[in-house]
Motif scaffolding. Sequence first.
Motif: not given
Length: 143
Positions: A10-25
Amino acid sequence: MESKRQQKFASLLQQDLAAVFQRDLPHLFPGLPPGISTVRISPDLGVARIYLSALLAGSGEGLLANVQDNSKAIRHALAKRIHKQVRIIPELVFFLDDSAQYAAHMDAVLGTLHIPAETPDAPAEPEAQDAPQRPKLFADEDE
């Protein structure tokens, strides 16, 4: 109760989803991207329930509809980031986290309550005049 593995995932997903929202999309979110308040994982790690915070992003319902419409693109961008770390890319189910609105509501409710304060010189209960006197056990006891 979540296992250690679920908590780490869950921690991994939370960090990576935040990066997806901010950087990728970032083009999917006009203004600020949503915040991720909590991620809950099913025991088989196949379903992730993601709670989005819309404090700075604006309208909560519009944000949730936007994220749900683009969930396939979000999952694909997440898969690009974590495919070497996990075996299964989980299904993403998004919810709106309303804990901030609930806290504001409870603060408003508690602010309207009138609770009289006791003064230190006033007794809590009026003493009866004919109440029996307590015997002194020691000579230096004051009343």
